[in-house]
Motif scaffolding. Structure first.
Motif, mmCIF file in Angstrom:
data_model
loop_
_atom_site.group_PDB
_atom_site.id
_atom_site.type_symbol
_atom_site.label_atom_id
_atom_site.label_comp_id
_atom_site.label_asym_id
_atom_site.label_seq_id
_atom_site.Cartn_x
_atom_site.Cartn_y
_atom_site.Cartn_z
ATOM 1 N N PHE A 1 34.826 -28.690 -9.314
ATOM 2 C CA PHE A 1 33.712 -29.422 -8.685
ATOM 3 C C PHE A 1 33.208 -30.436 -9.701
ATOM 4 C CE2 PHE A 1 29.014 -29.302 -7.780
ATOM 5 C CZ PHE A 1 29.001 -29.508 -6.407
ATOM 6 N N THR B 1 28.723 -33.220 -12.641
ATOM 7 C CA THR B 1 27.997 -33.549 -13.870
ATOM 8 C C THR B 1 28.687 -34.655 -14.660
ATOM 9 O OG1 THR B 1 27.139 -31.317 -13.975
ATOM 10 C CG2 THR B 1 27.161 -32.535 -16.042
ATOM 11 N N ASP C 1 19.770 -34.739 -12.986
ATOM 12 C CA ASP C 1 19.360 -35.816 -12.069
ATOM 13 C C ASP C 1 20.596 -36.358 -11.361
ATOM 14 O OD1 ASP C 1 18.113 -37.832 -10.735
ATOM 15 O OD2 ASP C 1 17.434 -38.930 -12.519
ATOM 16 N N VAL C 2 20.993 -35.624 -10.330
ATOM 17 C CA VAL C 2 22.245 -35.947 -9.622
ATOM 18 C C VAL C 2 22.205 -37.358 -9.024
ATOM 19 C CG1 VAL C 2 23.716 -35.275 -7.677
ATOM 20 C CG2 VAL C 2 22.723 -33.518 -9.146
ATOM 21 N N ALA C 3 21.035 -37.744 -8.517
ATOM 22 C CA ALA C 3 20.926 -39.052 -7.842
ATOM 23 C C ALA C 3 21.156 -40.223 -8.801
ATOM 24 C CB ALA C 3 19.555 -39.174 -7.181
ATOM 25 N N HIS D 1 20.093 -41.236 -4.173
ATOM 26 C CA HIS D 1 20.885 -40.167 -3.537
ATOM 27 C C HIS D 1 21.586 -40.643 -2.263
ATOM 28 C CE1 HIS D 1 17.063 -39.601 -1.301
ATOM 29 N NE2 HIS D 1 17.860 -39.199 -0.325
ATOM 30 N N MET E 1 24.120 -30.502 -2.666
ATOM 31 C CA MET E 1 22.960 -29.592 -2.657
ATOM 32 C C MET E 1 23.206 -28.371 -1.764
ATOM 33 S SD MET E 1 20.828 -30.782 -4.733
ATOM 34 C CE MET E 1 21.807 -31.844 -5.745
ATOM 35 N N GLN E 2 23.819 -28.628 -0.596
ATOM 36 C CA GLN E 2 24.099 -27.503 0.317
ATOM 37 C C GLN E 2 25.118 -26.558 -0.305
ATOM 38 O OE1 GLN E 2 25.161 -29.826 3.726
ATOM 39 N NE2 GLN E 2 23.064 -29.945 4.487
ATOM 40 N N ASP F 1 23.261 -24.508 -2.882
ATOM 41 C CA ASP F 1 22.443 -23.473 -2.224
ATOM 42 C C ASP F 1 23.283 -22.222 -1.961
ATOM 43 O OD1 ASP F 1 20.259 -25.131 -2.167
ATOM 44 O OD2 ASP F 1 20.371 -25.593 -0.023
ATOM 45 N N TYR G 1 24.185 -23.541 -16.326
ATOM 46 C CA TYR G 1 25.021 -24.196 -15.306
ATOM 47 C C TYR G 1 24.541 -23.942 -13.877
ATOM 48 C CZ TYR G 1 28.266 -20.000 -15.227
ATOM 49 O OH TYR G 1 28.828 -18.773 -15.143
ATOM 50 N N GLY H 1 22.698 -25.890 -12.310
ATOM 51 C CA GLY H 1 21.284 -26.253 -12.311
ATOM 52 C C GLY H 1 20.564 -25.438 -13.362
ATOM 53 N N ILE I 1 15.442 -26.779 -13.657
ATOM 54 C CA ILE I 1 15.657 -27.389 -12.328
ATOM 55 C C ILE I 1 15.323 -26.377 -11.229
ATOM 56 C CG2 ILE I 1 17.477 -28.192 -10.722
ATOM 57 C CD1 ILE I 1 16.512 -30.391 -12.599
ATOM 58 N N LEU J 1 11.731 -26.371 -10.811
ATOM 59 C CA LEU J 1 11.312 -27.599 -10.126
ATOM 60 C C LEU J 1 11.487 -27.461 -8.612
ATOM 61 C CD1 LEU J 1 11.414 -30.910 -11.533
ATOM 62 C CD2 LEU J 1 13.025 -30.859 -9.672
ATOM 63 N N VAL J 2 12.644 -26.931 -8.213
ATOM 64 C CA VAL J 2 12.924 -26.738 -6.786
ATOM 65 C C VAL J 2 11.912 -25.757 -6.188
ATOM 66 C CG1 VAL J 2 14.603 -25.772 -5.142
ATOM 67 C CG2 VAL J 2 15.393 -27.269 -6.994
HETATM 68 N N1 COS Z 1 19.880 -29.068 1.200
HETATM 69 C C1 COS Z 1 19.861 -30.120 2.045
HETATM 70 N N2 COS Z 1 19.252 -31.306 1.731
HETATM 71 C C2 COS Z 1 18.674 -31.392 0.511
HETATM 72 C C3 COS Z 1 18.668 -30.321 -0.413
HETATM 73 C C4 COS Z 1 19.297 -29.130 -0.016
HETATM 74 N N3 COS Z 1 19.324 -28.072 -0.828
HETATM 75 N N4 COS Z 1 18.017 -30.703 -1.521
HETATM 76 C C5 COS Z 1 17.602 -31.973 -1.312
HETATM 77 N N5 COS Z 1 18.005 -32.378 -0.091
HETATM 78 C C6 COS Z 1 17.737 -33.679 0.546
HETATM 79 C C7 COS Z 1 16.232 -33.960 0.616
HETATM 80 O O1 COS Z 1 15.664 -33.432 1.798
HETATM 81 C C8 COS Z 1 16.205 -35.479 0.597
HETATM 82 O O2 COS Z 1 16.563 -35.909 1.891
HETATM 83 P P1 COS Z 1 16.073 -37.326 2.540
HETATM 84 O O3 COS Z 1 16.944 -38.369 2.003
HETATM 85 O O4 COS Z 1 16.294 -37.118 4.001
HETATM 86 O O5 COS Z 1 14.636 -37.511 2.158
HETATM 87 C C9 COS Z 1 17.342 -35.824 -0.326
HETATM 88 O O6 COS Z 1 18.252 -34.719 -0.286
HETATM 89 C C10 COS Z 1 16.912 -36.067 -1.760
HETATM 90 O O7 COS Z 1 16.277 -34.899 -2.233
HETATM 91 P P2 COS Z 1 15.256 -34.908 -3.466
HETATM 92 O O8 COS Z 1 14.262 -36.005 -3.267
HETATM 93 O O9 COS Z 1 14.740 -33.521 -3.630
HETATM 94 O O10 COS Z 1 16.231 -35.311 -4.664
HETATM 95 P P3 COS Z 1 15.981 -35.438 -6.211
HETATM 96 O O11 COS Z 1 16.694 -36.615 -6.703
HETATM 97 O O12 COS Z 1 14.520 -35.325 -6.518
HETATM 98 O O13 COS Z 1 16.809 -34.171 -6.849
HETATM 99 C C11 COS Z 1 17.216 -31.922 -7.545
HETATM 100 C C12 COS Z 1 16.656 -32.908 -6.495
HETATM 101 C C13 COS Z 1 16.602 -32.076 -8.903
HETATM 102 C C14 COS Z 1 16.853 -30.562 -6.964
HETATM 103 C C15 COS Z 1 18.751 -32.063 -7.631
HETATM 104 O O14 COS Z 1 19.103 -33.280 -8.262
HETATM 105 C C16 COS Z 1 19.424 -30.903 -8.334
HETATM 106 O O15 COS Z 1 19.614 -29.842 -7.758
HETATM 107 N N6 COS Z 1 19.822 -31.063 -9.621
HETATM 108 C C17 COS Z 1 20.577 -30.077 -10.352
HETATM 109 C C18 COS Z 1 22.025 -30.241 -10.059
HETATM 110 C C19 COS Z 1 22.871 -29.150 -10.608
HETATM 111 O O16 COS Z 1 22.736 -28.010 -10.226
HETATM 112 N N7 COS Z 1 23.763 -29.525 -11.517
HETATM 113 C C20 COS Z 1 24.707 -28.631 -12.062
HETATM 114 C C21 COS Z 1 26.037 -29.148 -11.769
HETATM 115 S S1 COS Z 1 27.079 -28.048 -10.933
HETATM 116 S S2 COS Z 1 27.684 -26.842 -12.348
#
Ligand code: COS
Length: 380
Positions: A123, A126, A133-135, A178, A236-237, A240, A362, A364, A368, A371-372
């Motif tokens: 996957f 990163t 900050d994925v976005a 994003h 993100m899904q 989850d 890892y 997140g 993070i 934050l969620v």
């Molecule tokens: N499921 C579905 N939709 C989601 C979601 C989720 N879990 N999380 C966010 N979204 C949607 C939001 O609803 C929003 O939608 P709209 O465009 O309709 O408004 C959009 O995605 C953006 O969400 P948000 O504003 O929360 O985004 P941010 O940029 O603030 O980032 C975090 C959110 C910080 C939570 C995210 O970047 C994150 O999880 N970062 C960590 C990533 C990670 O785990 N990295 C490790 C790498 S894998 S080893």
């Protein structure tokens, strides 16, 4: 009505995973930790008995299991070696975007040949500039006629140097944040894809972690998962659904540390009695047992919600946060109970402590997760 019992099938799966972990993984875990070699032999056996690709639907050659079943496997594998478990779980993480967002044609195309033999997926989210900050990702993708052209560098990628299949995230335009991110599935043999060196780690040393570079990688439209701009939500899904597995991994690792500490405390004599008779040690063990139970319930709850098809972003973040912080505490306390011996590499607990640290980082970081959780708690 709330029930905490597993079905006979789930119990059987747990027994299978435990037997495999204790017979095949535990005896070689320390040697793999020293060598840092990738445990292909273990992966092959895991594939043979159905512990790999558990979350892929059966029509595409997987186990067709839910998140709860994946948690049962993760706990057992991690109780034997968290690094080996990470290899298995990173495969689940990487194939989830295809399962979640792929069309039936894409699933058949990418997953059928993949599940037919022991192979790994990675996957690629990163980047060197950031993972939280994925976005803000910098990897780009541009349209060129009927194709996409992908450029960028990903790092800390689990299974990065051994994978034959990648799921990759890149943006059409960083200014779109994003909303510009797209998800792709592609074979590792695609021209322009290059896996970098394996990165040396403090713990989980047999888990492959590498840089993956994409240079002018030309992809057919068929490689796009979901629609353009849906990549962020797909990521993100996916997370989850996989964060409960990290919570279960923490439970397994902590369980192993507690069991080692109990065994040691029953035999180590100080002040004329086994140290397990001293209240100072008893309270540490009692806290471990309590925390492990609580963490397992959180992992199972978030997994159960996912299997009901319910959104469980908050619950999976809570489970991941609580369980992995718990695991760090428990493994550190296990070293403490072992005293000087605990710090020596000839005993298993120092490895548990090293392996645990990565769990807080890892999928997140735990900052993070907070934050969620805070955003959901504040109703944002
Ligand atoms: N499921 C579905 N939709 C989601 C979601 C989720 N879990 N999380 C966010 N979204 C949607 C939001 O609803 C929003 O939608 P709209 O465009 O309709 O408004 C959009 O995605 C953006 O969400 P948000 O504003 O929360 O985004 P941010 O940029 O603030 O980032 C975090 C959110 C910080 C939570 C995210 O970047 C994150 O999880 N970062 C960590 C990533 C990670 O785990 N990295 C490790 C790498 S894998 S080893």
């Amino acid at each position: 009505m709330i029930g905490f019992h597993l079905t006979p099938e789930q119990e059987e799966l747990r027994r299978l995973a435990r037997r495999f972990a204790q017979q095949e993984i535990a005896p070689v875990a320390a040697a793999y930790d020293r060598s840092g070699d990738y445990p292909w032999e273990i992966i092959k056996k895991g594939h043979e008995i159905g512990l790999l690709n558990e979350s892929i639907p059966t029509e595409y050659g997987g186990g067709g299991m839910g998140v709860l079943e994946a948690c049962l496997i993760a706990e057992e594998l991690s109780a034997a070696c968290a690094g080996m478990a990470t290899n298995f779980m990173a495969n689940t993480l990487a194939t989830n975007p295809i399962v979640l967002a792929g069309t039936p044609e894409q699933k058949a195309h990418f997953l059928l040949p993949f599940t037919a033999s022991p192979q790994m997926a990675a996957f690629c989210l990163t980047e060197p500039s950031g993972g939280s900050d994925v976005a803000a990702m910098l990897s780009t993708v541009r349209r060129d006629g009927d194709t996409y052209v992908l450029n960028g560098t990903k790092t800390f990628i689990s299974n990065g140097s051994v994978a034959s299949l990648y799921t990759v995230f890149a943006t059409l335009d960083p200014k779109l944040k994003h909303r510009g991110i797209c998800a792709f599935a592609l074979p590792a043999t695609t021209p322009g894809v290059r896996a970098g060196r394996k990165l040396e780690k403090m713990g989980q040393r047999c888990a492959d972690t590498a840089e993956v570079v994409f240079e002018e990688v030309r992809l057919p439209r068929f490689s796009l998962l979901g629609a353009e701009g849906e990549g962020f939500k797909i990521a993100m899904q996916t997370l989850d659904r996989t964060r409960p597995l990290i919570a279960a991994q923490a439970v397994g690792l902590a369980r192993a540390a507690m069991e080692a500490a109990i065994e040691y405390a029953k035999h180590r004599v100080q002040f004329g009695v086994p140290i397990a008779r001293h209240q100072a040690i008893q309270f540490m063990l009692a806290d471990m047992a309590t925390d492990i139970e609580a963490a397992r319930l959180l992992a199972w709850q978030s997994a159960w919600l996912a299997d009901q098809g319910r959104r469980q972003t908050r619950e999976s973040a809570i489970a991941k946060l609580f369980a992995t912080d718990m695991c760090m505490r428990v493994t550190t306390d296990a070293v403490q109970i072992f005293g000087g011996y605990g710090y020596m590499t000839e005993f298993p607990v120092e490895k548990y402590m090293r392996d645990a640290k990565l769990l807080q980082i890892y999928e997140g970081t735990n900052q993070i997760q907070r934050l969620v959780i805070a955003r959901h708690t504040l109703g944002e």
